[in-house]
Design an enzyme around this catalytic site. Structure first.
Site, mmCIF file in Angstrom:
data_model
loop_
_atom_site.group_PDB
_atom_site.id
_atom_site.type_symbol
_atom_site.label_atom_id
_atom_site.label_comp_id
_atom_site.label_asym_id
_atom_site.label_seq_id
_atom_site.Cartn_x
_atom_site.Cartn_y
_atom_site.Cartn_z
ATOM 1 N N ARG A 152 0.866 -1.177 0.000
ATOM 2 C CA ARG A 152 0.000 0.000 0.000
ATOM 3 C C ARG A 152 0.902 1.226 0.000
ATOM 4 O O ARG A 152 2.018 1.194 0.518
ATOM 5 C CB ARG A 152 -0.903 0.017 1.234
ATOM 6 C CG ARG A 152 -1.842 -1.176 1.342
ATOM 7 C CD ARG A 152 -2.649 -1.117 2.632
ATOM 8 N NE ARG A 152 -3.562 -2.253 2.753
ATOM 9 C CZ ARG A 152 -3.262 -3.397 3.358
ATOM 10 N NH1 ARG A 152 -2.064 -3.555 3.907
ATOM 11 N NH2 ARG A 152 -4.141 -4.372 3.430
ATOM 12 N N ARG A 257 -0.537 -1.715 -7.183
ATOM 13 C CA ARG A 257 -0.846 -2.807 -6.249
ATOM 14 C C ARG A 257 -1.774 -3.818 -6.935
ATOM 15 O O ARG A 257 -1.578 -5.035 -6.822
ATOM 16 C CB ARG A 257 -1.494 -2.232 -4.991
ATOM 17 C CG ARG A 257 -1.893 -3.249 -3.926
ATOM 18 C CD ARG A 257 -2.253 -2.500 -2.650
ATOM 19 N NE ARG A 257 -3.084 -3.245 -1.730
ATOM 20 C CZ ARG A 257 -2.611 -4.075 -0.800
ATOM 21 N NH1 ARG A 257 -1.312 -4.285 -0.708
ATOM 22 N NH2 ARG A 257 -3.429 -4.695 0.027
ATOM 23 N N HIS A 280 -4.171 -8.973 3.027
ATOM 24 C CA HIS A 280 -5.626 -8.993 3.159
ATOM 25 C C HIS A 280 -6.034 -9.882 4.334
ATOM 26 O O HIS A 280 -5.533 -11.008 4.463
ATOM 27 C CB HIS A 280 -6.286 -9.540 1.891
ATOM 28 C CG HIS A 280 -6.276 -8.587 0.745
ATOM 29 N ND1 HIS A 280 -6.446 -8.978 -0.568
ATOM 30 C CD2 HIS A 280 -6.133 -7.230 0.714
ATOM 31 C CE1 HIS A 280 -6.400 -7.927 -1.354
ATOM 32 N NE2 HIS A 280 -6.207 -6.863 -0.605
#
Length: 316
Positions: A152, A257, A280
């Site tokens: 990120r 990403r 995640h």
């Protein structure tokens, strides 16, 4: 016990930060959503402690009437639910008026991504963008790390330099909620990192002589954050897109990403591995990339298959 409206929000945000390690951007989003709800209630002479389920439903209808997206409305409902869960745990309420409300869900939009050729063009453009050789080295390192790891943007710009010492094959990333994960570095990323570190360290040594202090970040900045900001990198990547001959509208840090994940999947990586690399919490979030791949394959067939071009069967 009477609690001020401001205290409701501030206490809730403090608890999110302390107990759950919520990221700064998450806390800012919660704060904005709850202040909007508070303002809506104030216009109707209602306080947090007086809210019932029909009131929350009326607020969501109001948000819909404003034209807010489903994702925004879902996020606001989530913030309200969490606020009242916190109020219940603190004894400020005996119920959660938002608990039984079903959210509007999120728009099923596929994330935008880039082809491997477009990513290659961006990586090459990074080597040319910048006024000084140091700028070009930094920009090359930023892009190589971003595409090699799928980080990120916040994780990338705030990366501590200590995580990159010793020509690492893996980087330890501090992600959302303070969760750590390991991501491997590709040879081009390691090379770009090594080159940038030499330039960065030499610059920091000069700064140490002048002011006696050095930065703990891989990408230092003189701004308040101490590192390159998300906004600055956003502007940089747009400049790189122009240099690469790609529409700037197609390119953001998050697009890289998405490209990282989509290209891994297209080349045989399994979903669980991609989930781990992206950080995640739920594999369902990662599954969106299977749909991206399906859409791209469908487009490929419709564009290049002879039957699709001719609109029908050819004679045998």
């Amino acid at each position: 016990m009477s609690i001020t409206e401001h205290s409701w929000i501030s206490a809730f945000l403090e608890a999110q930060a302390a107990e759950l390690g919520a990221a700064r951007n998450t806390l800012l989003a919660y704060g904005r959503d709850l202040k909007d709800f508070q303002a809506w209630l104030a216009a109707r002479h209602t306080a947090f402690e007086e809210v019932d389920q029909p009131t929350v439903e009326a607020y969501l209808i109001s948000c819909d009437a404003e034209g807010l997206s489903r994702a925004t409305r879902a996020r606001r409902l989530s913030a309200i639910k969490q606020l009242y869960r916190f109020a219940f745990e603190e004894g400020w309420r005996t119920d959660n008026p938002a608990l039984q409300i079903t959210g509007p869900g999120r728009d099923k939009k596929l994330p935008k991504t880039l082809s491997e050729a477009e990513v290659d063009a961006l990586l090459q453009a990074a080597r040319t963008v910048g006024r000084k050789p140091a700028d070009k080295a930094r920009n090359t390192c930023l892009m190589e790390l971003l595409y090699a790891t799928g980080m990120r943007v916040t994780e990338l710009v705030s990366l501590p330099v200590s995580a990159t010492r010793g020509d690492p094959r893996m980087l330890l990333i501090l992600g959302k909620g303070g969760k750590e994960r390991m991501v491997p570095l590709s040879p081009p990323a390691r090379e770009a990192l090594s080159h940038w570190l030499k330039i960065r360290d030499a610059d920091q040594e000069e700064r140490k002589k002048l002011c006696g202090a050095t930065s703990k970040f891989l990408f230092p900045s003189r701004g308040a954050a101490g590192h390159l900001t998300r906004h600055m990198f956003y502007l940089l990547i747009k400049e790189m897109a122009v240099a690469a001959g790609i529409s700037p509208e197609k390119v953001t840090p998050h697009t890289l990403r998405h490209a990282f994940a989509t290209h891994l999947l297209a080349n045989g990586a399994d979903l669980r591995s991609i989930q781990t690399l992206l950080g995640h919490a739920d594999v369902a979030t990662t599954e969106i990339y299977t749909h991206v791949l399906e859409a791209r394959l469908s487009e490929l067939v419709m564009t290049h298959h002879p039957l699709a071009k001719d609109g029908g069967e050819k004679d045998a």
